[in-house]
Design an enzyme around this catalytic site. Structure first.
Site, PDB file in Angstrom:
ATOM      1  N   ASP A   1       0.879  -1.317   0.078  1.00 30.57           N
ATOM      2  CA  ASP A   1      -0.080   0.057   0.129  1.00 30.57           C
ATOM      3  C   ASP A   1       0.927   1.218   0.048  1.00 30.57           C
ATOM      4  O   ASP A   1       1.933   1.131   0.333  1.00 30.57           O
ATOM      5  CB  ASP A   1      -0.799   0.091   1.271  1.00 30.57           C
ATOM      6  CG  ASP A   1      -2.229  -0.518   0.911  1.00 30.57           C
ATOM      7  OD1 ASP A   1      -2.405  -1.076   0.026  1.00 30.57           O
ATOM      8  OD2 ASP A   1      -2.984  -1.060   2.038  1.00 30.57           O
TER       9      ASP A   1
ATOM     10  N   LYS B   1      -3.895   3.155  -2.376  1.00 32.32           N
ATOM     11  CA  LYS B   1      -5.188   3.809  -2.532  1.00 32.32           C
ATOM     12  C   LYS B   1      -4.682   5.059  -1.669  1.00 32.32           C
ATOM     13  O   LYS B   1      -4.324   5.252  -0.688  1.00 32.32           O
ATOM     14  CB  LYS B   1      -6.179   3.412  -1.820  1.00 32.32           C
ATOM     15  CG  LYS B   1      -6.687   1.611  -2.448  1.00 32.32           C
ATOM     16  CD  LYS B   1      -7.783   1.354  -1.595  1.00 32.32           C
ATOM     17  CE  LYS B   1      -7.241   0.009  -0.832  1.00 32.32           C
ATOM     18  NZ  LYS B   1      -7.941  -0.851  -0.076  1.00 32.32           N
TER      19      LYS B   1
ATOM     20  N   MET C   1      -7.391   9.538   9.446  1.00 34.31           N
ATOM     21  CA  MET C   1      -8.140  10.011   8.307  1.00 34.31           C
ATOM     22  C   MET C   1      -8.875  11.007   8.755  1.00 34.31           C
ATOM     23  O   MET C   1     -10.091  11.264   7.955  1.00 34.31           O
ATOM     24  CB  MET C   1      -8.881   8.970   7.621  1.00 34.31           C
ATOM     25  CG  MET C   1      -8.134   7.643   7.038  1.00 34.31           C
ATOM     26  SD  MET C   1      -9.058   6.327   6.449  1.00 34.31           S
ATOM     27  CE  MET C   1      -9.355   5.489   7.658  1.00 34.31           C
TER      28      MET C   1
END
Ligand code: SAH
Length: 249
Positions: A34, A56, A169
């Site tokens: 990732d 991502k 996030m």
């Protein structure tokens, strides 16, 4: 048929990798990794190991989860040791659970190797103890990013009683997060910290109050931890890292 290892790579500092993860990386035939995996960790693989980036960006999927699952299926049929390497811990907002379910449903053997999550390690590198006797007896880790980037469903009232609140996030929705916490009764003076790119040589810390964030005064870029709580005040006494370059190269 090979075996898939769902592995946590830790939060950034390549030395925050478990011995178990290192062992499996050394024998990997293929590694799917990732965006938040420190690339230095990939130096540990065999020279003929295939490296596949499936990162991502926040919200923007370079490869949709279905495509990642198909690749896992394909590689498990072609290779013996398949490593699915994820930043931090694979089951902490890492979709490791979804991949495990997919593998089980498709009869593919797998193991999960936990990693050191950024939620805990990044505050430590910034000198913030997330619990402290007398000051914080609870902490919670949440995502600030729901589907399509909007705030996820959060029981804000329940957060009022939690001493240390840690958002992953949470950068893009930071203003709304701070406003909601004030609305349910958190003091606007509550100290907060953002820690960008924690445990790497680019680590940057921004201290403020909940009100500063609610007023839109704080500039910060992802990836970052957004931590809210009185424990931030302990930094003065606890901070142990003056120059991150000395320990992270
Ligand atoms: N599984 C990961 C989290 C994935 S979600 C873990 O356990 O750490 C991605 C979020 O994690 C980022 O948006 C950010 O909030 C946080 N994050 C991951 N690495 C980070 C780092 N080095 N510094 C600060 N935040 C980080």
């Amino acid at each position: 048929m090979g075996k898939v290892y769902i592995v946590g790579a830790g939060p950034g500092d390549p030395e925050l990798l478990t011995l178990k993860a290192l062992k499996v990386l050394k024998k990997a035939d293929v590694v799917l990794y990732d965006r938040l995996v420190n690339k230095d960790i990939l130096d540990n693989v065999k020279s003929d190991c295939k490296l596949v980036y499936v990162g991502k960006a926040d919200g923007k999927h370079i490869l949709e989860q279905d495509k990642i699952n198909s690749l896992l299926y394909k590689f498990a049929n072609e290779y013996e040791v398949v490593v699915r390497l994820k930043g931090g811990d694979p089951f902490v907002f890492g979709r490791g659970g979804e991949e495990a379910i997919f593998l089980k449903e498709n009869g593919i053997q797998y193991e999960v190797i936990p990693g050191i999550t950024s939620a805990i390690a990044v505050p430590i590198y910034a000198g913030v103890p997330i619990t402290q006797r007398g000051l914080a007896s609870s902490f919670v880790v949440l995502t600030g990013h729901g589907s399509k980037g909007v705030l996820p469903n959060i029981d804000w009232d329940a957060l009022k009683g939690i001493d240390t609140i840690i958002f992953l996030m949470g950068v893009s929705n930071r203003v709304k997060i701070a406003q909601n916490l004030i609305k349910v009764g958190k003091s606007p003076k509550t100290p907060v910290i953002f820690i960008e790119k924690g445990t790497t040589q680019y680590q940057r810390e921004i201290e403020a109050t909940l009100k500063d964030v609610a007023d839109g005064l704080i500039d910060v870029s992802p990836p970052a931890i957004f931590l809210i709580g009185e424990v931030v005040k302990l930094r003065e006494k606890v901070k142990w890292l003056d120059n991150i370059q000395e320990i992270v190269v």
